[in-house]
Design an enzyme around this catalytic site. Structure first.
Site, PDB file in Angstrom:
ATOM      1  N   GLU A   1      -9.589  -1.750   5.690  1.00  0.00           N
ATOM      2  CA  GLU A   1     -10.616  -1.948   6.549  1.00  0.00           C
ATOM      3  C   GLU A   1     -11.599  -1.948   6.722  1.00  0.00           C
ATOM      4  O   GLU A   1     -12.024  -2.769   5.629  1.00  0.00           O
ATOM      5  CB  GLU A   1     -10.653  -0.059   6.875  1.00  0.00           C
ATOM      6  CG  GLU A   1      -9.537   0.755   6.752  1.00  0.00           C
ATOM      7  CD  GLU A   1      -8.750   0.883   8.021  1.00  0.00           C
ATOM      8  OE1 GLU A   1      -8.787   0.143   8.991  1.00  0.00           O
ATOM      9  OE2 GLU A   1      -8.138   1.944   7.822  1.00  0.00           O
TER      10      GLU A   1
ATOM     11  N   ASP B   1       1.431  -1.066   0.263  1.00  0.00           N
ATOM     12  CA  ASP B   1       0.192  -0.066   0.196  1.00  0.00           C
ATOM     13  C   ASP B   1       0.985   0.937  -0.033  1.00  0.00           C
ATOM     14  O   ASP B   1       1.932   0.720  -0.250  1.00  0.00           O
ATOM     15  CB  ASP B   1      -0.879   0.403   1.367  1.00  0.00           C
ATOM     16  CG  ASP B   1      -0.474  -0.598   2.266  1.00  0.00           C
ATOM     17  OD1 ASP B   1       0.536  -0.187   2.578  1.00  0.00           O
ATOM     18  OD2 ASP B   1      -0.468  -0.598   3.688  1.00  0.00           O
TER      19      ASP B   1
ATOM     20  N   ASN C   1      -7.417  -2.747  14.357  1.00  0.00           N
ATOM     21  CA  ASN C   1      -8.755  -3.310  13.883  1.00  0.00           C
ATOM     22  C   ASN C   1      -8.849  -4.909  12.899  1.00  0.00           C
ATOM     23  O   ASN C   1     -10.031  -4.509  12.489  1.00  0.00           O
ATOM     24  CB  ASN C   1      -9.683  -2.027  13.466  1.00  0.00           C
ATOM     25  CG  ASN C   1      -9.198  -1.743  12.617  1.00  0.00           C
ATOM     26  OD1 ASN C   1      -8.191  -2.459  11.813  1.00  0.00           O
ATOM     27  ND2 ASN C   1      -9.514  -0.573  11.372  1.00  0.00           N
TER      28      ASN C   1
ATOM     29  N   HIS D   1      -7.066  -4.819  10.225  1.00  0.00           N
ATOM     30  CA  HIS D   1      -6.868  -4.272   8.542  1.00  0.00           C
ATOM     31  C   HIS D   1      -5.815  -4.972   8.256  1.00  0.00           C
ATOM     32  O   HIS D   1      -4.868  -4.870   9.336  1.00  0.00           O
ATOM     33  CB  HIS D   1      -7.113  -3.099   8.307  1.00  0.00           C
ATOM     34  CG  HIS D   1      -5.644  -2.314   8.647  1.00  0.00           C
ATOM     35  ND1 HIS D   1      -5.766  -1.592   9.990  1.00  0.00           N
ATOM     36  CD2 HIS D   1      -4.364  -2.105   8.388  1.00  0.00           C
ATOM     37  CE1 HIS D   1      -4.431  -0.538   9.972  1.00  0.00           C
ATOM     38  NE2 HIS D   1      -3.953  -1.337   9.633  1.00  0.00           N
TER      39      HIS D   1
HETATM   40  C1  GLP Z   1      -0.654  -0.292   8.787  1.00  0.00           C
HETATM   41  C2  GLP Z   1      -0.282  -0.756   7.458  1.00  0.00           C
HETATM   42  C3  GLP Z   1      -0.308  -1.797   7.799  1.00  0.00           C
HETATM   43  C4  GLP Z   1       0.284  -2.750   8.657  1.00  0.00           C
HETATM   44  C5  GLP Z   1      -0.318  -2.074  10.126  1.00  0.00           C
HETATM   45  C6  GLP Z   1      -0.394  -2.207  11.545  1.00  0.00           C
HETATM   46  O1  GLP Z   1      -1.616   1.090   8.834  1.00  0.00           O
HETATM   47  N1  GLP Z   1      -0.772  -0.325   6.376  1.00  0.00           N
HETATM   48  O2  GLP Z   1       0.392  -2.535   6.483  1.00  0.00           O
HETATM   49  O3  GLP Z   1       0.512  -3.867   8.935  1.00  0.00           O
HETATM   50  O4  GLP Z   1      -0.890  -1.030  10.075  1.00  0.00           O
HETATM   51  O5  GLP Z   1       1.139  -1.571  11.641  1.00  0.00           O
HETATM   52  P1  GLP Z   1       1.915  -1.533  13.130  1.00  0.00           P
HETATM   53  O6  GLP Z   1       2.988  -2.763  12.303  1.00  0.00           O
HETATM   54  O7  GLP Z   1       2.972  -0.204  12.755  1.00  0.00           O
HETATM   55  O8  GLP Z   1       1.120  -1.865  13.937  1.00  0.00           O
END
Ligand code: GLP
Length: 321
Positions: free
Chosen positions: A203, A127, A196, A198
């Site tokens: 989402e 992304d 959440n 995702h």
């Molecule tokens: C972000 C990314 C995800 C990631 C997630 C968790 O929004 N788009 O690909 O896995 O949130 O983030 P973190 O690893 O910082 O908890």
């Protein structure tokens, strides 16, 4: 919206092969039935990419619980490195966020000290924020450059991150899907998990069949990710992301989730119903998904002891080390 638990018990191990080839869960031809739901979902997800072989080799979600995030990341790097060693021109799906940072450090160490060669590897990131150029300090292109690409011998022309400033975002999304197909599909997709539930930026309540598209970020995600932007107001509210359908088309998925903040999401993803309110739960449908947790993120799992039991009793060829 679908709220259906996957019937793992409906599959039977019908053919265990020798070292290196892995166990095969038979989806056809050995007499057992699959639910109508399962058949229709498997056969409808990502028709363009679905290889018949993937249908024939579905195995249960592999849940590995390690003592710490550190140990989980080292194991994750080992799995990813083994894919590249087995197939030097592998196509790897990459993730951003705090979770995979230590894994990337370990990949860099393997490259420097153990000769892990990225020269033929192609990558596709999950992304990117809409409106951020790759040179922006908070863009995911910049993140990858700083935390992985500039430390390894990867050919940057083979690295792909959606272009968040493309003049036509719709065209960019379709082109991204086409590039993945042209590269032969993703061999292993690395994933983190949002608080959440995702995956990528898919989402809750989004379609579990979605393809790469423009998504509106949830308030929860904005809160969780805003620290690096200084405030929620300074953060993009939209992102381009591979869809859940795109992710499910990868031949393997490797998801990491650590820490107490992920307990509920992990619980739902692994043991909850397959439901769009937890996009990560779509991995229950994936023919080869591995989930690496630490004790904190696994704390809510009802079958944690069962996963540990399975882990301890794996055949040598099923172990990742
Ligand atoms: C972000 C990314 C995800 C990631 C997630 C968790 O929004 N788009 O690909 O896995 O949130 O983030 P973190 O690893 O910082 O908890």
């Amino acid at each position: 919206m679908s709220v259906v638990a996957r019937g793992r018990g409906q599959r039977k191990l019908c053919d265990i092969r020798g070292a290196g080839s892995g166990g095969r869960w038979c989806e056809r031809g050995c007499g057992q039935s699959r639910s109508v739901f399962e058949i229709s979902v498997f056969e409808n997800f990502g028709r363009a990419m679905r290889a018949p072989a993937a249908l024939q080799t579905a195995i249960p979600m592999e849940v590995i619980i390690r003592d710490s995030a550190e140990a989980g990341c080292v194991l994750g790097a080992k799995i990813l490195a083994s894919v590249i060693r087995e197939k030097p021109a592998a196509v790897i799906g990459l993730a951003t966020g705090r979770t995979p940072l230590r894994l990337y450090q370990e990949l860099i160490r393997l490259h420097r000290e153990d000769g892990l060669d990225f020269s033929q590897v192609t990558t596709f990131n999950l992304d990117e924020y809409v409106g951020l150029a790759g040179t922006h300090g908070q863009s995911y292109r910049y993140f990858m450059q700083e935390n992985l690409f500039r430390h390894i011998n990867i050919d940057l022309t083979r690295t792909h991150v959606p272009n968040g400033i493309a003049s036509d975002l719709h065209v960019e999304c379709r082109a991204y899907e086409e590039k993945i197909i042209a590269a032969g599909g993703i061999d292993l997709q690395l994933l983190g998990l949002g608080r959440n539930g995702h995956i990528g930026f898919n989402e809750p309540t989004g379609s579990l069949r979605s393809r790469t598209w423009i998504k509106i970020l949830s308030e929860q995600t904005l809160r969780d990710n805003s620290d690096v932007f200084g405030s929620m107001d300074l953060m993009p509210k939209h992102a381009l992301t591979m869809g859940v359908g795109t992710i499910l088309d990868a031949r393997r998925c490797l998801l990491l989730a650590f820490g107490p903040a992920k307990v509920r999401a992990v619980e739902h993803m692994v043991e909850g119903p397959l439901a769009a309110i937890c996009p990560g739960s779509a991995l229950q449908l994936h023919p080869r998904a591995t989930v690496i947790l630490d004790e904190n993120s696994a704390a809510g799992l009802r079958y944690a002891d069962h996963y540990r039991w399975i882990d301890r009793n794996k055949f040598a060829w099923q172990r990742h080390g």
